[in-house]
Write an enzyme that holds these catalytic residues in place. Sequence first.
Site, mmCIF file in Angstrom:
data_model
loop_
_atom_site.group_PDB
_atom_site.id
_atom_site.type_symbol
_atom_site.label_atom_id
_atom_site.label_comp_id
_atom_site.label_asym_id
_atom_site.label_seq_id
_atom_site.Cartn_x
_atom_site.Cartn_y
_atom_site.Cartn_z
ATOM 1 N N ASN A 59 0.045 6.895 -5.773
ATOM 2 C CA ASN A 59 0.176 8.076 -4.913
ATOM 3 C C ASN A 59 0.741 9.195 -5.782
ATOM 4 O OD1 ASN A 59 1.342 10.140 -3.273
ATOM 5 N ND2 ASN A 59 1.427 8.755 -1.530
ATOM 6 N N GLU A 115 -3.107 10.775 -1.790
ATOM 7 C CA GLU A 115 -2.483 12.086 -1.536
ATOM 8 C C GLU A 115 -2.921 13.122 -2.575
ATOM 9 O OE1 GLU A 115 1.742 13.675 0.333
ATOM 10 O OE2 GLU A 115 1.688 11.713 -0.624
ATOM 11 N N TYR A 153 -4.562 5.251 1.997
ATOM 12 C CA TYR A 153 -3.353 6.047 2.162
ATOM 13 C C TYR A 153 -3.048 6.052 3.651
ATOM 14 C CZ TYR A 153 -0.206 10.085 2.274
ATOM 15 O OH TYR A 153 0.868 10.913 2.493
ATOM 16 N N ASP A 164 -0.975 3.243 -0.744
ATOM 17 C CA ASP A 164 0.275 3.572 -0.072
ATOM 18 C C ASP A 164 0.109 3.240 1.404
ATOM 19 O OD1 ASP A 164 2.535 4.654 1.052
ATOM 20 O OD2 ASP A 164 2.207 6.688 0.334
ATOM 21 N N ASN A 214 2.651 3.130 3.553
ATOM 22 C CA ASN A 214 3.697 3.822 4.314
ATOM 23 C C ASN A 214 4.481 2.868 5.214
ATOM 24 O OD1 ASN A 214 4.295 6.647 3.914
ATOM 25 N ND2 ASN A 214 2.131 7.052 4.341
ATOM 26 N N ASP A 233 6.437 11.288 -6.306
ATOM 27 C CA ASP A 233 7.589 10.552 -5.798
ATOM 28 C C ASP A 233 7.261 9.069 -5.646
ATOM 29 O OD1 ASP A 233 5.836 11.004 -3.750
ATOM 30 O OD2 ASP A 233 7.256 12.002 -2.413
ATOM 31 N N HIS A 234 6.118 8.678 -6.187
ATOM 32 C CA HIS A 234 5.719 7.268 -6.204
ATOM 33 C C HIS A 234 5.410 6.861 -7.645
ATOM 34 C CE1 HIS A 234 4.737 6.721 -1.766
ATOM 35 N NE2 HIS A 234 4.894 8.031 -1.860
#
Length: 445
Positions: free
Chosen positions: A49, A106, A236, A288, A290, A424-425
């Site tokens: 991501n 993303e 995602y 991802d 989530n 941030d991943h």
Amino acid sequence: MMNRDISPPPAKRRRVAPAAISAFTDSESKGKITKEDMRLPSIRLFSWNINGIGPLLPSQTTRITSFFKPLNGDWDNSPAAGQPKLNGLRAFLSRHNWPEVLFLQELKIAEGDSKTLAALLSALNTPSSAEGDKAPADTRTYTLDAALPRDRFNVRGFQGKLYGVGTILRTDFAREHVARVRDVDWDREGRVSIVELKNKKKKKRRLTQSQQHEHDNDDTTDAEDYRRPLALINVYAVNGTSAPYRSPRDGGRAVGTRHDHKRAFHSRLRDECLALEARGFHVVVAGDVNVARGRLDGYPNLRSFPREHCANRADFNVKFFGPEDNARAQAYCGVHDKEGGDGEKEEEKEEQKEKEKERCLDAVDVFRAMHGAERRYTYYPRSGEWGSSCDRVDMVFVSKGLWGAGQVLGTGILDTPQERGLSDHVPLWVEIAMAGSVNRASEAS
């Protein structure tokens, strides 16, 4: 009942192919399955991501049609002063020895933005200046398929630059092994892309009576399991929030929240996976999701407020994993524990039993299967110090038959600030043996 939302092949693809392709001979790595006499070619799949493609693109896009002229180093996306430069996506691919598959999540590219897609393709196929200085440029090339958001009711912020996944395949691998890349009609937010590999069936050899007896009594895995082709799913998943979800089929009328939409997404993805298995594929889902599955996957603790996050976590675990895998992952499946909230409740136990009766993919979380209770994480927010708060929300899970056949050869998480870059991943990877011929001693004569 089969979900009616399972998609047919889409009528229109958003596929971008390199303008120039250089042929080369690739030395395939060999993966050992579970027995001495089984060897199949393997592929490596990386998933990341990236939290927006912008920092990984050249700062000047005037050269996007030039695939093999080295770019200036001014677009090397250094995370901060003093940290090593990442040198963009092509350097990432080079650093990890040119994997066959790279899934990006993303992208944050608006639908119809062909200029940014072309710049991304160029970044994948143009050698960096550092690469060109050290040696003659590697001529390996990659293709790009992008599933971008096309929902005018739910993807309105930031001029539609939200979500989106990119499926990147090494050209030689795609030519030889890929039947098609498709999206799904039930996803309008650019969250799912599916790579279906070719079904290369080996013609069965007639065995003598003694060979058949030996074949029937050996302890190797059923040949039909490891001869199944692979379906690779780039995902995602929806991030649940209390914001309203607006139905594209009903003129944008609010129908619940995005927590509800997340759980509906779980059901549709599960049904897509089950439909692929019914067609004869082994399924590999990477990306991802989530969701942090349980207490092992959150530091310093597991997110439990608001309560909807607990419901989303349980929903994910019971739809995609069976009791064995959930026990191994110490996954939260509905009954709150000390980190999850309210203590055990009998009514929640009964509710969980009912949930377990639903259709389940019964997949294997390969990181937990190979690394047990090891605490490793994929989401590292940039708002705090590295490692102060993190979660494992990116993962790879596979069909139980694929795992049982011994075709998952390795997996890992590249959890360093350098690999995270401006995202941030952090990336993760898996190596999987493909379906193919089997050299059995009993079939050699």
